[in-house]
Design a protein around this motif. Structure first.
Motif, PDB file in Angstrom:
ATOM      1  N   GLN A 169       0.826  -1.205   0.000  1.00 16.21           N
ATOM      2  CA  GLN A 169       0.000   0.000   0.000  1.00 16.21           C
ATOM      3  C   GLN A 169       0.862   1.257   0.000  1.00 16.21           C
ATOM      4  O   GLN A 169       1.851   1.344   0.714  1.00 16.21           O
ATOM      5  CB  GLN A 169      -0.907   0.001   1.228  1.00 16.21           C
ATOM      6  CG  GLN A 169      -1.937   1.111   1.252  1.00 16.21           C
ATOM      7  CD  GLN A 169      -2.938   0.935   2.379  1.00 16.21           C
ATOM      8  OE1 GLN A 169      -2.621   0.395   3.427  1.00 16.21           O
ATOM      9  NE2 GLN A 169      -4.164   1.393   2.167  1.00 16.21           N
ATOM     10  N   ASN A 170       0.482   2.218  -0.840  1.00 15.69           N
ATOM     11  CA  ASN A 170       1.007   3.578  -0.719  1.00 15.69           C
ATOM     12  C   ASN A 170      -0.168   4.536  -0.822  1.00 15.69           C
ATOM     13  O   ASN A 170      -1.320   4.111  -0.759  1.00 15.69           O
ATOM     14  CB  ASN A 170       2.121   3.851  -1.731  1.00 15.69           C
ATOM     15  CG  ASN A 170       1.642   3.859  -3.172  1.00 15.69           C
ATOM     16  OD1 ASN A 170       0.435   3.800  -3.446  1.00 15.69           O
ATOM     17  ND2 ASN A 170       2.577   3.936  -4.093  1.00 15.69           N
ATOM     18  N   GLU A 171       0.117   5.803  -0.966  1.00 12.20           N
ATOM     19  CA  GLU A 171      -0.988   6.769  -0.925  1.00 12.20           C
ATOM     20  C   GLU A 171      -1.896   6.684  -2.139  1.00 12.20           C
ATOM     21  O   GLU A 171      -2.976   7.283  -2.151  1.00 12.20           O
ATOM     22  CB  GLU A 171      -0.464   8.190  -0.750  1.00 12.20           C
ATOM     23  CG  GLU A 171       0.572   8.621  -1.752  1.00 12.20           C
ATOM     24  CD  GLU A 171       1.980   8.460  -1.207  1.00 12.20           C
ATOM     25  OE1 GLU A 171       2.307   7.345  -0.773  1.00 12.20           O
ATOM     26  OE2 GLU A 171       2.737   9.436  -1.241  1.00 12.20           O
ATOM     27  N   TRP A 172      -1.458   5.944  -3.178  1.00 12.42           N
ATOM     28  CA  TRP A 172      -2.271   5.913  -4.390  1.00 12.42           C
ATOM     29  C   TRP A 172      -3.004   4.603  -4.606  1.00 12.42           C
ATOM     30  O   TRP A 172      -4.046   4.590  -5.258  1.00 12.42           O
ATOM     31  CB  TRP A 172      -1.408   6.210  -5.619  1.00 12.42           C
ATOM     32  CG  TRP A 172      -0.830   7.582  -5.583  1.00 12.42           C
ATOM     33  CD1 TRP A 172      -1.492   8.751  -5.789  1.00 12.42           C
ATOM     34  CD2 TRP A 172       0.531   7.936  -5.316  1.00 12.42           C
ATOM     35  NE1 TRP A 172      -0.620   9.803  -5.665  1.00 12.42           N
ATOM     36  CE2 TRP A 172       0.612   9.351  -5.379  1.00 12.42           C
ATOM     37  CE3 TRP A 172       1.698   7.203  -5.028  1.00 12.42           C
ATOM     38  CZ2 TRP A 172       1.801  10.039  -5.160  1.00 12.42           C
ATOM     39  CZ3 TRP A 172       2.875   7.877  -4.815  1.00 12.42           C
ATOM     40  CH2 TRP A 172       2.915   9.286  -4.883  1.00 12.42           C
ATOM     41  N   ARG A 173      -2.450   3.480  -4.138  1.00 17.05           N
ATOM     42  CA  ARG A 173      -3.117   2.234  -4.421  1.00 17.05           C
ATOM     43  C   ARG A 173      -2.766   1.165  -3.399  1.00 17.05           C
ATOM     44  O   ARG A 173      -1.788   1.274  -2.675  1.00 17.05           O
ATOM     45  CB  ARG A 173      -2.773   1.741  -5.833  1.00 17.05           C
ATOM     46  CG  ARG A 173      -1.297   1.468  -6.079  1.00 17.05           C
ATOM     47  CD  ARG A 173      -1.073   0.960  -7.493  1.00 17.05           C
ATOM     48  NE  ARG A 173       0.340   0.745  -7.777  1.00 17.05           N
ATOM     49  CZ  ARG A 173       0.784   0.162  -8.887  1.00 17.05           C
ATOM     50  NH1 ARG A 173      -0.068  -0.249  -9.822  1.00 17.05           N
ATOM     51  NH2 ARG A 173       2.087   0.003  -9.081  1.00 17.05           N
ATOM     52  N   THR A 174      -3.604   0.129  -3.442  1.00 17.32           N
ATOM     53  CA  THR A 174      -3.437  -1.039  -2.590  1.00 17.32           C
ATOM     54  C   THR A 174      -3.421  -2.273  -3.478  1.00 17.32           C
ATOM     55  O   THR A 174      -4.260  -2.419  -4.363  1.00 17.32           O
ATOM     56  CB  THR A 174      -4.590  -1.140  -1.577  1.00 17.32           C
ATOM     57  OG1 THR A 174      -4.591   0.041  -0.759  1.00 17.32           O
ATOM     58  CG2 THR A 174      -4.423  -2.367  -0.695  1.00 17.32           C
ATOM     59  N   LEU A 175      -2.450  -3.144  -3.242  1.00 12.69           N
ATOM     60  CA  LEU A 175      -2.269  -4.352  -4.047  1.00 12.69           C
ATOM     61  C   LEU A 175      -2.358  -5.572  -3.140  1.00 12.69           C
ATOM     62  O   LEU A 175      -1.861  -5.534  -2.009  1.00 12.69           O
ATOM     63  CB  LEU A 175      -0.902  -4.305  -4.737  1.00 12.69           C
ATOM     64  CG  LEU A 175      -0.599  -3.031  -5.535  1.00 12.69           C
ATOM     65  CD1 LEU A 175       0.878  -3.009  -5.948  1.00 12.69           C
ATOM     66  CD2 LEU A 175      -1.489  -2.941  -6.758  1.00 12.69           C
ATOM     67  N   TRP A 176      -2.947  -6.640  -3.659  1.00 10.11           N
ATOM     68  CA  TRP A 176      -3.133  -7.864  -2.872  1.00 10.11           C
ATOM     69  C   TRP A 176      -2.557  -9.069  -3.604  1.00 10.11           C
ATOM     70  O   TRP A 176      -2.616  -9.149  -4.833  1.00 10.11           O
ATOM     71  CB  TRP A 176      -4.616  -8.132  -2.627  1.00 10.11           C
ATOM     72  CG  TRP A 176      -5.265  -7.206  -1.654  1.00 10.11           C
ATOM     73  CD1 TRP A 176      -5.932  -6.054  -1.940  1.00 10.11           C
ATOM     74  CD2 TRP A 176      -5.316  -7.357  -0.225  1.00 10.11           C
ATOM     75  NE1 TRP A 176      -6.394  -5.486  -0.770  1.00 10.11           N
ATOM     76  CE2 TRP A 176      -6.037  -6.257   0.286  1.00 10.11           C
ATOM     77  CE3 TRP A 176      -4.826  -8.312   0.669  1.00 10.11           C
ATOM     78  CZ2 TRP A 176      -6.273  -6.090   1.660  1.00 10.11           C
ATOM     79  CZ3 TRP A 176      -5.063  -8.143   2.026  1.00 10.11           C
ATOM     80  CH2 TRP A 176      -5.770  -7.038   2.504  1.00 10.11           C
ATOM     81  N   GLY A 177      -2.043 -10.004  -2.819  1.00 13.43           N
ATOM     82  CA  GLY A 177      -1.680 -11.297  -3.348  1.00 13.43           C
ATOM     83  C   GLY A 177      -2.871 -12.249  -3.305  1.00 13.43           C
ATOM     84  O   GLY A 177      -3.960 -11.889  -2.850  1.00 13.43           O
ATOM     85  N   GLN A 178      -2.637 -13.493  -3.740  1.00 14.53           N
ATOM     86  CA  GLN A 178      -3.728 -14.457  -3.832  1.00 14.53           C
ATOM     87  C   GLN A 178      -3.886 -15.278  -2.558  1.00 14.53           C
ATOM     88  O   GLN A 178      -4.883 -15.989  -2.393  1.00 14.53           O
ATOM     89  CB  GLN A 178      -3.515 -15.393  -5.031  1.00 14.53           C
ATOM     90  CG  GLN A 178      -2.581 -16.580  -4.773  1.00 14.53           C
ATOM     91  CD  GLN A 178      -1.134 -16.189  -4.551  1.00 14.53           C
ATOM     92  OE1 GLN A 178      -0.710 -15.084  -4.867  1.00 14.53           O
ATOM     93  NE2 GLN A 178      -0.362 -17.113  -3.988  1.00 14.53           N
TER      94      GLN A 178
END
Length: 115
Positions: free
Chosen positions: A98-107
């Protein structure tokens, strides 16, 4: 292409230890805070541990010293060391960037603690 790939889960007995890994690619890893979450069957996903881009760590209260989060910016990988595993630790464990622009997830990777 953005990827977060968790590994290291499995079936373990109570009291044993595991190290989960989350290998990433496709984004500037060192600029992101990394977290581990888990979701047990029938329950909501919950935060387990976080490590900021500067290396500051935070843990959920239930961790009680059994979990250690770490990161290797050169390998673009975040780790979660879990000791003294309990049946209630059974869950799918997810890493998150996570940063101020987006959130990423694994499986996710399944951890099952059972005798």
């Amino acid at each position: 292409q953005v990827q977060l790939v968790e590994s290291g889960g499995g079936l373990v007995q109570p009291g044993e230890s595991l190290r989960l890994s989350c290998a990433t690619s496709g984004f500037h890893f060192s600029n992101y805070a990394m977290t581990w979450h888990r979701q047990a069957p029938g329950k909501q996903r919950e935060l387990v541990a976080q490590i900021t881009s500067s290396g500051t760590t935070n843990y959920a209260d239930f961790v009680k010293g059994r979990f250690t989060i770490s990161r290797d910016n050169a390998k673009k990988t975040v780790y979660l060391q879990i000791s003294s595993l309990k049946p209630e630790d059974t869950a799918v464990y997810y890493c998150n960037a996570q940063n101020e622009w987006r959130t990423l997830w694994g499986q996710g990777t399944q951890v099952t603690v059972s005798s």
